[in-house]
Design a protein around this motif. Structure first.
Motif, PDB file in Angstrom:
ATOM      1  N   ALA A 177       1.086  -1.501  -0.206  1.00 35.25           N
ATOM      2  CA  ALA A 177      -0.210  -0.406   0.095  1.00 35.25           C
ATOM      3  C   ALA A 177       0.887   1.416  -0.339  1.00 35.25           C
ATOM      4  CB  ALA A 177      -0.411  -0.105   1.235  1.00 35.25           C
ATOM      5  N   LEU A 178       1.768   0.857   0.839  1.00 33.25           N
ATOM      6  CA  LEU A 178       2.811   2.161   0.931  1.00 33.25           C
ATOM      7  C   LEU A 178       3.352   2.223  -0.243  1.00 33.25           C
ATOM      8  CD1 LEU A 178       4.236   2.248   4.569  1.00 33.25           C
ATOM      9  CD2 LEU A 178       3.318   3.870   3.537  1.00 33.25           C
ATOM     10  N   THR A 179       3.954   1.750  -0.907  1.00 32.02           N
ATOM     11  CA  THR A 179       4.783   2.066  -2.090  1.00 32.02           C
ATOM     12  C   THR A 179       3.657   2.210  -3.071  1.00 32.02           C
ATOM     13  OG1 THR A 179       5.931  -0.238  -1.973  1.00 32.02           O
ATOM     14  CG2 THR A 179       6.379   0.542  -4.079  1.00 32.02           C
ATOM     15  N   GLY A 202      -0.440   8.813   8.469  1.00 31.53           N
ATOM     16  CA  GLY A 202      -0.112   6.965   8.917  1.00 31.53           C
ATOM     17  C   GLY A 202      -0.721   6.969  10.331  1.00 31.53           C
ATOM     18  N   VAL A 203       0.918   8.206  11.087  1.00 32.89           N
ATOM     19  CA  VAL A 203       0.845   8.311  11.913  1.00 32.89           C
ATOM     20  C   VAL A 203      -0.339   9.213  12.419  1.00 32.89           C
ATOM     21  CG1 VAL A 203       2.109   9.553  13.671  1.00 32.89           C
ATOM     22  CG2 VAL A 203       3.053   7.995  12.231  1.00 32.89           C
ATOM     23  N   LYS A 204      -0.982  10.028  11.708  1.00 30.75           N
ATOM     24  CA  LYS A 204      -1.902  11.558  12.100  1.00 30.75           C
ATOM     25  C   LYS A 204      -3.018   9.940  12.157  1.00 30.75           C
ATOM     26  CE  LYS A 204      -3.668  12.678   8.180  1.00 30.75           C
ATOM     27  NZ  LYS A 204      -4.357  14.042   7.268  1.00 30.75           N
ATOM     28  N   PHE A 205      -3.225   9.528  11.060  1.00 28.67           N
ATOM     29  CA  PHE A 205      -5.128   8.507  11.318  1.00 28.67           C
ATOM     30  C   PHE A 205      -4.824   7.966  12.789  1.00 28.67           C
ATOM     31  CE2 PHE A 205      -5.330   9.106   6.678  1.00 28.67           C
ATOM     32  CZ  PHE A 205      -6.622   9.625   6.523  1.00 28.67           C
ATOM     33  N   ILE A 206      -3.832   7.251  13.620  1.00 32.29           N
ATOM     34  CA  ILE A 206      -3.414   6.493  14.542  1.00 32.29           C
ATOM     35  C   ILE A 206      -4.451   7.102  15.796  1.00 32.29           C
ATOM     36  CG2 ILE A 206      -2.579   5.074  15.542  1.00 32.29           C
ATOM     37  CD1 ILE A 206      -0.809   4.141  12.898  1.00 32.29           C
ATOM     38  N   GLN A 207      -3.480   9.028  15.484  1.00 34.58           N
ATOM     39  CA  GLN A 207      -3.380   9.160  16.693  1.00 34.58           C
ATOM     40  C   GLN A 207      -4.964  10.202  16.883  1.00 34.58           C
ATOM     41  OE1 GLN A 207      -0.654  12.206  15.664  1.00 34.58           O
ATOM     42  NE2 GLN A 207       0.685  10.887  17.007  1.00 34.58           N
ATOM     43  N   MET A 244      -5.612   1.497   3.000  1.00 28.22           N
ATOM     44  CA  MET A 244      -5.149   0.703   2.772  1.00 28.22           C
ATOM     45  C   MET A 244      -5.329  -0.784   2.314  1.00 28.22           C
ATOM     46  SD  MET A 244      -2.590  -1.615   5.770  1.00 28.22           S
ATOM     47  CE  MET A 244      -2.526   0.104   6.380  1.00 28.22           C
ATOM     48  N   ALA A 245      -6.307  -0.897   2.241  1.00 22.39           N
ATOM     49  CA  ALA A 245      -7.195  -2.527   2.174  1.00 22.39           C
ATOM     50  C   ALA A 245      -7.370  -1.704   0.590  1.00 22.39           C
ATOM     51  CB  ALA A 245      -8.662  -2.736   2.176  1.00 22.39           C
ATOM     52  N   GLU A 246      -7.837  -0.377  -0.161  1.00 21.50           N
ATOM     53  CA  GLU A 246      -7.890  -0.405  -1.299  1.00 21.50           C
ATOM     54  C   GLU A 246      -6.631  -0.331  -2.127  1.00 21.50           C
ATOM     55  OE1 GLU A 246      -8.497   3.688  -4.275  1.00 21.50           O
ATOM     56  OE2 GLU A 246     -10.210   3.644  -2.470  1.00 21.50           O
TER      57      GLU A 246
END
Length: 339
Positions: free
Chosen positions: A27-29, A63-68, A248-250
């Motif tokens: 997903a990151l790539t 990603g860190v922002k979403f987790i927070q 991430m799934a998409e």
């Protein structure tokens, strides 16, 4: 070389950890290369540049922002189903990677019915999308979920039918078997490049790419998420890490479908005359290059064409793609019998 025999439970744990690492990595790539850089350059801009060298850490920062962020569940929502829905969609993506081979021995499970398994588990995402749309207690989410279900069901047919020609020609439903068929095949007696099935199944390849685009609900097939009328559809009420799961799934599913297309039509990890340990070493790099090529086609379509109306979207599947895929199967069957 020493053969190491591991207990079944330990082998399963290792395979699970590998797949769990592959999903966010893929997903990151794709997210960085295509969503942030390729699309930016196609639109004559730079894209993210501040987080990390050339913006390479932007998605990690997101990603860190979403987790927070706070995990908010609407008051009228069905809390259990609302919470589980993103996980169901992500599990569907996780299972896709189980049967994709990256080398002669680099595959989690070499199933004899690998193609059938991959297409079957890809359908599980429909359940998660419907759960998200219905449980959100939001009319926009419900409409988005219903649109997504109708779209995914319609485009799963040409997606599956596009693969039938490959299975008929290779004579197996095993993804490893299809790769081996292409690696050892010949074109008019010449085996220098094997027999990439895109040469004989080009129509099937085009159908697979178009249907994959619709399965991903990406433009021009993004009516379920149409922000101009549905405010992001079935993901409207999701925040924080649950929204991150959908994203991430998409993107990881795009990677998985590109890997399946590369395996079915471009020979996957194989290079003619390269076998054994050498193929295990080179296979992931070869497959990765082919995946990026197919993914570029998928995202190029996304960046180029405007959104279909709902009636156009359904008509395109039922009136054009499905008849064309049936014709491709008929032609393949005729050539299989004659030659």
């Amino acid at each position: 070389m020493l053969a190491i025999s591991l207990p079944y439970w330990l082998e399963t744990v290792i395979k699970t950890v590998i797949i769990l690492a592959v999903v966010p990595a893929s997903a990151l790539t794709l997210g960085y290369v295509f969503l942030m850089k390729t699309m930016a350059h196609m639109q004559s801009r730079l894209g993210p540049m501040e987080a990390g060298p050339h913006g390479t850490l932007q998605l990690v920062a997101d990603g860190v922002k979403f987790i927070q962020k706070e995990d908010i569940i609407p008051e009228q929502a069905d809390r259990t189903i609302f919470a589980i829905a993103p996980t169901v969609v992500l599990v569907s993506t996780f299972l896709l990677f189980v049967v994709i081979p990256a080398g002669p021995r680099l595959v989690v499970e070499n199933l004899d019915t690998g193609v059938f398994f991959a297409l079957a588990v890809s359908s599980l995402s429909v359940i998660g999308v419907l759960m998200a749309g219905w449980s959100s207690a939001n009319k926009y989410s419900l409409l988005g979920g219903l649109r997504a279900a109708g779209q995914l069901i319609a485009y799963e047919l040409p997606l599956m039918l596009a693969v039938v020609g490959v299975v008929m020609q290779a004579g197996t439903m095993s993804l490893q078997g299809i790769v081996t068929f292409q690696q050892n095949g010949e074109i008019f007696g010449f085996g220098g490049i094997g027999l990439p099935l895109i040469l004989t199944q080009f129509v099937g390849f085009v159908l697979f790419i178009v249907a994959s685009q619709a399965e991903l609900t990406q433009a021009p097939f993004d009516m379920p998420l149409a922000e101009s009328e549905l405010v992001a559809g079935y993901t409207t009420e999701y925040t924080g890490f649950r929204f991150l799961f959908f994203y991430m799934a998409e993107t990881a599913t795009a990677f998985a479908l590109a890997a399946i297309a590369a395996t079915l039509f471009l020979g996957g990890w194989s290079v003619p005359w390269v076998h054994g340990t050498a193929a295990d070493f080179l296979g992931p790099f070869i497959l990765g290059a082919k995946v990026m090529l197919v993914a570029f086609l998928i995202y190029w379509i996304r960046f180029t064409y405007p959104r279909f109306r709902e009636d156009q979207l359904q008509a395109f599947a039922w009136k054009y793609l499905i008849p064309l895929s049936l014709a491709n199967i008929l032609v393949t069957a005729v050539f299989k019998v004659v030659f």
